[in-house]
Design an enzyme around this catalytic site. Sequence first.
Site, PDB file in Angstrom:
ATOM      1  N   ARG A 101     -11.016 -20.864   8.304  1.00  0.00           N
ATOM      2  CA  ARG A 101      -9.890 -21.771   7.981  1.00  0.00           C
ATOM      3  C   ARG A 101      -9.227 -22.290   9.253  1.00  0.00           C
ATOM      4  NH1 ARG A 101      -6.060 -19.075   4.094  1.00  0.00           N
ATOM      5  NH2 ARG A 101      -4.984 -21.085   4.176  1.00  0.00           N
ATOM      6  N   GLN A 141       4.653 -23.618   2.888  1.00  0.00           N
ATOM      7  CA  GLN A 141       3.813 -22.484   2.491  1.00  0.00           C
ATOM      8  C   GLN A 141       2.502 -22.538   3.260  1.00  0.00           C
ATOM      9  OE1 GLN A 141       4.059 -21.829  -2.101  1.00  0.00           O
ATOM     10  NE2 GLN A 141       4.373 -24.004  -1.733  1.00  0.00           N
ATOM     11  N   HIS A 200       4.806 -18.499   5.031  1.00  0.00           N
ATOM     12  CA  HIS A 200       3.620 -17.680   4.777  1.00  0.00           C
ATOM     13  C   HIS A 200       2.834 -17.418   6.047  1.00  0.00           C
ATOM     14  CE1 HIS A 200       3.597 -18.864   0.223  1.00  0.00           C
ATOM     15  NE2 HIS A 200       4.550 -18.001   0.532  1.00  0.00           N
ATOM     16  N   THR A 223       2.573 -28.791  -4.243  1.00  0.00           N
ATOM     17  CA  THR A 223       2.512 -27.359  -4.551  1.00  0.00           C
ATOM     18  C   THR A 223       2.482 -27.149  -6.055  1.00  0.00           C
ATOM     19  OG1 THR A 223       3.573 -25.194  -4.216  1.00  0.00           O
ATOM     20  CG2 THR A 223       5.036 -27.118  -4.372  1.00  0.00           C
ATOM     21  N   SER A 224       1.667 -26.183  -6.471  1.00  0.00           N
ATOM     22  CA  SER A 224       1.441 -25.961  -7.912  1.00  0.00           C
ATOM     23  C   SER A 224       2.527 -25.085  -8.523  1.00  0.00           C
ATOM     24  CB  SER A 224       0.079 -25.279  -8.126  1.00  0.00           C
ATOM     25  OG  SER A 224       0.095 -24.005  -7.491  1.00  0.00           O
ATOM     26  N   ASP A 269      -1.537 -24.068   8.195  1.00  0.00           N
ATOM     27  CA  ASP A 269      -2.517 -24.873   8.943  1.00  0.00           C
ATOM     28  C   ASP A 269      -1.957 -25.540  10.197  1.00  0.00           C
ATOM     29  OD1 ASP A 269      -2.304 -27.267   6.212  1.00  0.00           O
ATOM     30  OD2 ASP A 269      -1.048 -27.153   8.002  1.00  0.00           O
TER      31      ASP A 269
HETATM   32  C1  BV8 Z   1       6.553 -11.198  -2.265  1.00  0.00           C
HETATM   33  C2  BV8 Z   1      -1.023 -16.830   2.567  1.00  0.00           C
HETATM   34  C3  BV8 Z   1       7.906  -9.267  -2.514  1.00  0.00           C
HETATM   35  C4  BV8 Z   1      -2.459 -16.745   2.484  1.00  0.00           C
HETATM   36  C5  BV8 Z   1      -0.053 -17.063   0.442  1.00  0.00           C
HETATM   37  C6  BV8 Z   1       7.808 -13.092  -8.893  1.00  0.00           C
HETATM   38  C7  BV8 Z   1       7.188 -13.578 -10.029  1.00  0.00           C
HETATM   39  C8  BV8 Z   1       5.788 -13.545 -10.155  1.00  0.00           C
HETATM   40  C9  BV8 Z   1       4.997 -13.016  -9.118  1.00  0.00           C
HETATM   41  C10 BV8 Z   1       5.619 -12.528  -7.996  1.00  0.00           C
HETATM   42  C11 BV8 Z   1       7.009 -12.570  -7.879  1.00  0.00           C
HETATM   43  N1  BV8 Z   1       7.313 -12.045  -6.663  1.00  0.00           N
HETATM   44  C12 BV8 Z   1       6.193 -11.662  -6.042  1.00  0.00           C
HETATM   45  C13 BV8 Z   1       5.135 -11.946  -6.834  1.00  0.00           C
HETATM   46  C14 BV8 Z   1       3.742 -11.679  -6.485  1.00  0.00           C
HETATM   47  C15 BV8 Z   1       3.147 -12.820  -5.659  1.00  0.00           C
HETATM   48  C16 BV8 Z   1       2.969 -14.058  -6.490  1.00  0.00           C
HETATM   49  O1  BV8 Z   1       3.776 -14.972  -6.440  1.00  0.00           O
HETATM   50  N2  BV8 Z   1       1.866 -14.100  -7.210  1.00  0.00           N
HETATM   51  C17 BV8 Z   1       1.553 -15.278  -8.002  1.00  0.00           C
HETATM   52  C18 BV8 Z   1       0.107 -15.644  -7.809  1.00  0.00           C
HETATM   53  C19 BV8 Z   1       1.915 -14.971  -9.434  1.00  0.00           C
HETATM   54  N3  BV8 Z   1       3.962 -13.129  -4.502  1.00  0.00           N
HETATM   55  C20 BV8 Z   1       3.869 -12.361  -3.403  1.00  0.00           C
HETATM   56  O2  BV8 Z   1       3.145 -11.391  -3.326  1.00  0.00           O
HETATM   57  C21 BV8 Z   1       4.731 -12.779  -2.223  1.00  0.00           C
HETATM   58  N4  BV8 Z   1       5.413 -11.616  -1.727  1.00  0.00           N
HETATM   59  O3  BV8 Z   1       7.107 -11.774  -3.161  1.00  0.00           O
HETATM   60  O4  BV8 Z   1       7.028 -10.011  -1.710  1.00  0.00           O
HETATM   61  C22 BV8 Z   1       7.016  -8.305  -3.248  1.00  0.00           C
HETATM   62  C23 BV8 Z   1       6.358  -7.350  -2.491  1.00  0.00           C
HETATM   63  C24 BV8 Z   1       5.553  -6.415  -3.173  1.00  0.00           C
HETATM   64  C25 BV8 Z   1       5.361  -6.511  -4.566  1.00  0.00           C
HETATM   65  C26 BV8 Z   1       6.008  -7.545  -5.289  1.00  0.00           C
HETATM   66  C27 BV8 Z   1       6.827  -8.442  -4.618  1.00  0.00           C
HETATM   67  C28 BV8 Z   1       3.872 -13.307  -1.096  1.00  0.00           C
HETATM   68  C29 BV8 Z   1       3.327 -14.653  -1.458  1.00  0.00           C
HETATM   69  C30 BV8 Z   1       2.578 -15.243  -0.253  1.00  0.00           C
HETATM   70  C31 BV8 Z   1       1.085 -15.156  -0.515  1.00  0.00           C
HETATM   71  N5  BV8 Z   1       0.386 -15.849   0.540  1.00  0.00           N
HETATM   72  N6  BV8 Z   1      -0.636 -17.634   1.467  1.00  0.00           N
HETATM   73  C32 BV8 Z   1      -3.060 -17.957   3.147  1.00  0.00           C
HETATM   74  O5  BV8 Z   1      -2.521 -19.070   3.064  1.00  0.00           O
HETATM   75  O6  BV8 Z   1      -4.113 -17.745   3.741  1.00  0.00           O
HETATM   76  S1  BV8 Z   1       0.164 -17.955  -0.954  1.00  0.00           S
HETATM   77  C33 BV8 Z   1      -0.885 -19.267  -1.005  1.00  0.00           C
HETATM   78  O7  BV8 Z   1      -0.552 -19.971  -2.204  1.00  0.00           O
HETATM   79  C34 BV8 Z   1      -0.703 -20.304   0.082  1.00  0.00           C
HETATM   80  O8  BV8 Z   1       0.325 -20.026   0.999  1.00  0.00           O
HETATM   81  C35 BV8 Z   1      -0.335 -21.553  -0.697  1.00  0.00           C
HETATM   82  O9  BV8 Z   1       0.439 -22.422   0.021  1.00  0.00           O
HETATM   83  C36 BV8 Z   1       0.385 -20.922  -1.801  1.00  0.00           C
HETATM   84  C37 BV8 Z   1       0.794 -21.739  -2.949  1.00  0.00           C
HETATM   85  O10 BV8 Z   1      -0.254 -22.567  -3.311  1.00  0.00           O
HETATM   86  P1  BV8 Z   1       0.031 -24.138  -3.182  1.00  0.00           P
HETATM   87  O11 BV8 Z   1       0.438 -24.429  -1.790  1.00  0.00           O
HETATM   88  O12 BV8 Z   1       0.957 -24.545  -4.270  1.00  0.00           O
HETATM   89  O13 BV8 Z   1      -1.416 -24.717  -3.373  1.00  0.00           O
HETATM   90  P2  BV8 Z   1      -2.167 -24.974  -4.752  1.00  0.00           P
HETATM   91  O14 BV8 Z   1      -3.595 -25.222  -4.433  1.00  0.00           O
HETATM   92  O15 BV8 Z   1      -1.792 -23.893  -5.716  1.00  0.00           O
HETATM   93  O16 BV8 Z   1      -1.518 -26.333  -5.291  1.00  0.00           O
HETATM   94  C38 BV8 Z   1      -1.664 -27.530  -4.567  1.00  0.00           C
HETATM   95  C39 BV8 Z   1      -1.000 -28.618  -5.377  1.00  0.00           C
HETATM   96  O17 BV8 Z   1      -1.102 -29.841  -4.633  1.00  0.00           O
HETATM   97  C40 BV8 Z   1      -1.670 -28.871  -6.712  1.00  0.00           C
HETATM   98  O18 BV8 Z   1      -0.695 -28.802  -7.745  1.00  0.00           O
HETATM   99  C41 BV8 Z   1      -2.245 -30.290  -6.605  1.00  0.00           C
HETATM  100  O19 BV8 Z   1      -2.078 -31.047  -7.797  1.00  0.00           O
HETATM  101  C42 BV8 Z   1      -1.410 -30.889  -5.506  1.00  0.00           C
HETATM  102  N7  BV8 Z   1      -2.094 -31.910  -4.707  1.00  0.00           N
HETATM  103  C43 BV8 Z   1      -3.404 -31.953  -4.356  1.00  0.00           C
HETATM  104  N8  BV8 Z   1      -3.617 -33.047  -3.593  1.00  0.00           N
HETATM  105  C44 BV8 Z   1      -2.440 -33.683  -3.461  1.00  0.00           C
HETATM  106  C45 BV8 Z   1      -1.459 -32.958  -4.167  1.00  0.00           C
HETATM  107  N9  BV8 Z   1      -0.172 -33.354  -4.226  1.00  0.00           N
HETATM  108  C46 BV8 Z   1       0.161 -34.490  -3.583  1.00  0.00           C
HETATM  109  N10 BV8 Z   1      -0.716 -35.234  -2.880  1.00  0.00           N
HETATM  110  C47 BV8 Z   1      -2.015 -34.874  -2.810  1.00  0.00           C
HETATM  111  N11 BV8 Z   1      -2.868 -35.644  -2.108  1.00  0.00           N
END
Ligand code: BV8
Length: 239
Positions: free
Chosen positions: A53, A85, A103, A185-186, A88
Amino acid sequence: MLVLTGAGISAESGLATFRGTDGLWEGHHVEEVASPEGFEANPELVWRFYIERRRAALKVEPNAAHRVLAGWEEMLGDRFLLVTQNVDGLHQRAGSQRAIEIHGSLFRTRCHYCDLPAFEDLSLEPQRLHHGCVGCRDDAQRIALRPDIVWFGEMLDPAHLAQLERFMVQAGASGKPFHFVAIGTSGHVYPAAGLVVRARQAGAQTHLVNLEVPTNLDTFEHFHQGEATKVLSTLYSAC
Ligand code: BV8
């Protein structure tokens, strides 16, 4: 104005977003390559994933959407804050001076086992560097150094969260219009996906710029569907 970006803003630069088909991420299950357990189980795999990456991010250029945000920061000064988030580095390469990388970054490395400060790491080959850590005098042959990235199940930097909270409270109390704009972001990942709720409580008008309808659409007052480069070229006047 507080702007939150996700992988979608880098899509038009050619970088893959996260939630592609069947939840695989560049061919891997997320927990294999973006969790502390995954790193402890197979650090070599995790390093291969992140170096790939890092290589991909260095091959692409920031796009017009990144550049528009750098322009807004220059125009608005301390009334503007960007939180991303993304890991890059494209916002910084587009000229953003104050992006908060909640992140982490592909281009920094730290120790998994001690508080050795993160350091810049642009290496594109898995190196012996990642074995052993000067900070914790770790003599084991285990790979102690890891990407300075916040993985699933890991806490975000409390200083970042406090900075965001201060900004939102001050913006909401300023008596001037306060806009929260999420871009590309999704809305899957917390706590980032919850920022819109806090911003609205603080008095922000909330906007989403996104290609697809996201899971947390109902938390936004305004939805500007489309590609970030196209929407952002006209959005400023709408705020
Ligand atoms: C934490 C690093 C406390 C890796 C990443 C509360 C509720 C539910 C779950 C949780 C909660 N609290 C904690 C959780 C658990 C978890 C979580 O959220 N899980 C989810 C999956 C349910 N969160 C955590 O663990 C976080 N820590 O809260 O600590 C804790 C501690 C212990 C136990 C519990 C809690 C840490 C989260 C960080 C994880 N690391 N990244 C890496 O990047 O290598 S997250 C990863 O997803 C990336 O950072 C990324 O940025 C992020 C989000 O994804 P998006 O950026 O939204 O990307 P995605 O592909 O999903 O969407 C892209 C969108 O763009 C799409 O909608 C698309 O339509 C759109 N798009 C595409 N092209 C275009 C466009 N829009 C406009 N123009 C375009 N051209």
